[in-house]
Scaffold this active site. Structure first.
Site, short mmCIF file in Angstrom:
data_model
loop_
_atom_site.label_atom_id
_atom_site.label_comp_id
_atom_site.label_asym_id
_atom_site.label_seq_id
_atom_site.Cartn_x
_atom_site.Cartn_y
_atom_site.Cartn_z
N GLY A 321 -45.45 39.33 -73.23
CA GLY A 321 -44.88 40.28 -74.18
C GLY A 321 -45.41 41.69 -73.91
N THR A 322 -44.50 42.63 -73.77
CA THR A 322 -44.86 44.03 -73.53
C THR A 322 -43.97 44.94 -74.34
OG1 THR A 322 -43.53 43.76 -71.53
CG2 THR A 322 -45.89 43.92 -71.23
N THR A 323 -44.46 46.15 -74.59
CA THR A 323 -43.62 47.16 -75.21
C THR A 323 -43.95 48.50 -74.58
OG1 THR A 323 -42.78 48.00 -77.32
CG2 THR A 323 -45.18 47.74 -77.13
#
Length: 502
Positions: A321-323
């Site tokens: 998960g990345t943003t």
């Protein structure tokens, strides 16, 4: 005329960055405020106990890359003493295995990195930057439909311990779209961090809470010794533009640069898939995962790209998960920050409201056997905050979440805005192709023109067609300021992006 442009993964994140710019903050101040707000508004994707990278384009036109990604522990526990267990995340069209537990946690870097960035490029006091995040955590925020869908994908992780289920649910079920997410313990941590600095995270109560988790490799020395590192960006030219990319030991920038060398102007989706497949083979040939610095030099040697170009030209038609937050201001300064907490370790550091990362349990980061990682080493990553500059003064800042899909998402958007001079909105929205592995597994968004679709399936008959756009293909949040001081901002709909122009 607009004074700034912001693209981010959530409206609350974008609002925090905008609030900071309106208060007189720098672009770096803005992405710091946004990153802290993301820890509340995008709780699966961002955490103070994760890692990341920051690309800065300063007032003098120079680019700087700050690496605050996670570090492997200095010691390894014997397997019999580890808390290390597998779960499956379901993306709908595909599934991915993650390992969680205390032995999946690497030394975190976000708190150290944000403080280092502020020390060099900050303009207003650090406590002011934390105010939007603290308020959001104390008052609570409604979980967006997208963030709820992300939480659903990693449901087995966030339900794996009672503490996680209480933090991200009601103790029985996880939060859903529109539910109020309140985390007063996290608000207290951010508020104290704002006044005491990263020492609070490295040696104080948060460090003690993290080290209290049984079955993990981390020690006091790992947390206390973590440093953020400024690196010279990798520079790649394409047409009139110059790209500033995340250098080794990160992998993303190197692979983007190599893929762009193989993607000719006017390339079809099948051509792009061949280029990505060739880049995957070259990645293995130079042993990039195990030798990021030396492998990067070998991969980007001038003759190697030519070898793979000829291979592609002669190829027959068969075969996490990345943003991210991007900001540009009216002075032409830019900042792009990418954050990741992996998929989360499933644990809550007691009294902090924080779920630590699971980077030692991410298949994309740990090649081979799960426990083969080298001690006390900065892990490589696909995260690739990027600056693109044009001779007329134009500037774009972009980046993406999406684990291994980051490199292909950014490469395709960059090629479109450089080669085809497309508007950001069109370049980001265009259907994407992703290729994984030397024996390539091809995925594509099934809205290609019929001729391109047929050619892609002729080249790769086993290619997986995705009926709907998906976060699987990344989420490129991008901003651009042209030579006439006009602004564009695009938040990728695949990851429910948000924009602000002021």
């Amino acid at each position: 005329m607009a004074k700034f442009a912001i693209a981010a993964g959530d409206q609350i994140t974008a609002d925090a960055a905008a609030h900071t710019l309106r208060a007189g903050g720098s672009v770096v101040d803005a992405v710091i405020a946004g990153a802290l707000a993301a820890c509340v508004a995008e709780p699966v994707l961002a955490s103070l106990l994760g890692g990341g990278f920051l690309m800065v384009r300063d007032a003098d036109g120079r680019a700087h890359l700050l690496d605050f990604f996670v570090q492997t522990p200095k010691r390894k526990l014997p397997p019999s003493e580890m808390d290390f267990r597998g779960v499956m995340a379901d993306f709908g069209e595909t599934k991915q295995e993650f390992q969680i537990g205390a032995a999946s946690i690497a030394a975190p870097g976000v708190a150290v990195g944000l403080a280092e960035a502020h020390a060099r490029f900050g303009r207003i006091p650090f406590p002011e930057l934390t105010a939007p995040a603290v308020k959001a955590a104390k008052d609570g925020t409604q979980l967006s439909a997208y963030q709820a869908s992300v939480l659903e994908i990693v449901r087995p992780i966030f339900k794996s311990t009672p503490e996680a289920l209480v933090t991200f649910g009601d103790g029985k079920k996880l939060l859903g779209s529109g539910d109020l997410y309140r985390n007063e313990a996290l608000a207290d941590v951010i508020e104290t961090y704002a006044h005491e600095g990263p020492r609070f995270m490295q040696e104080g109560e948060v460090a003690s809470a993290l080290l209290s988790l049984d079955g993990g490799h981390l020690t006091v020395a790992d947390l206390k010794g973590f440093t953020a590192k400024w690196r010279a960006p990798l520079v790649e030219s394409r047409g009139k533009a110059r790209l500033h990319l995340n250098p080794a030991p990160s992998l993303g920038g190197t692979l983007i640069a190599f893929a762009l060398r193989l993607i000719e102007m006017g390339a079809t989706p099948a051509d792009i898939a061949r280029a990505f497949a060739a880049a995957s083979r070259a990645r293995l040939a130079v042993d990039l995962n195990r030798q990021p610095e030396a492998g990067s030099a070998r991969l980007l040697a001038p003759d190697l790209a030519e070898v793979y170009r000829k291979e592609i030209a002669g190829q027959k038609a068969a075969t996490q998960g990345t943003t991210h937050i991007s900001v540009i201001d009216g002075q032409g300064c830019g900042a792009a920050i990418t954050l990741s907490n992996g998929a989360g370790s499933g644990l809550i550091a007691p009294g902090t409201g924080l779920m630590p990362n699971n980077m030692l349990g991410e298949e994309d980061l740990i090649p081979g056997d799960w426990h083969e990682w080298a001690p006390d080493t900065r892990l490589s990553s696909m995260m690739a905050p990027t600056a693109i500059k044009w001779p007329d003064g134009g500037l774009a800042m972009l980046g993406s979440g999406g684990s291994n899909r980051i490199r292909t998402a950014i490469a395709q958007v960059a090629a479109r805005i450089i080669d085809d001079e497309e508007r950001l909105e069109d370049a980001v929205a265009a259907p994407r192709v992703h290729v994984e592995g030397a024996d390539p597994k091809v995925d594509f968004e099934d809205r290609l023109p019929e001729g391109d679709r047929a050619a892609l399936l002729a080249a790769y008959p086993e290619a997986q067609a995705w009926a709907a756009d998906s976060m699987f293909f990344g989420g490129v949040h991008a901003v651009r300021r042209d030579a006439g001081a006009g602004f564009e901002a695009v938040g990728d709909a695949r990851r429910s992006g948000a924009v602000l122009l002021d």
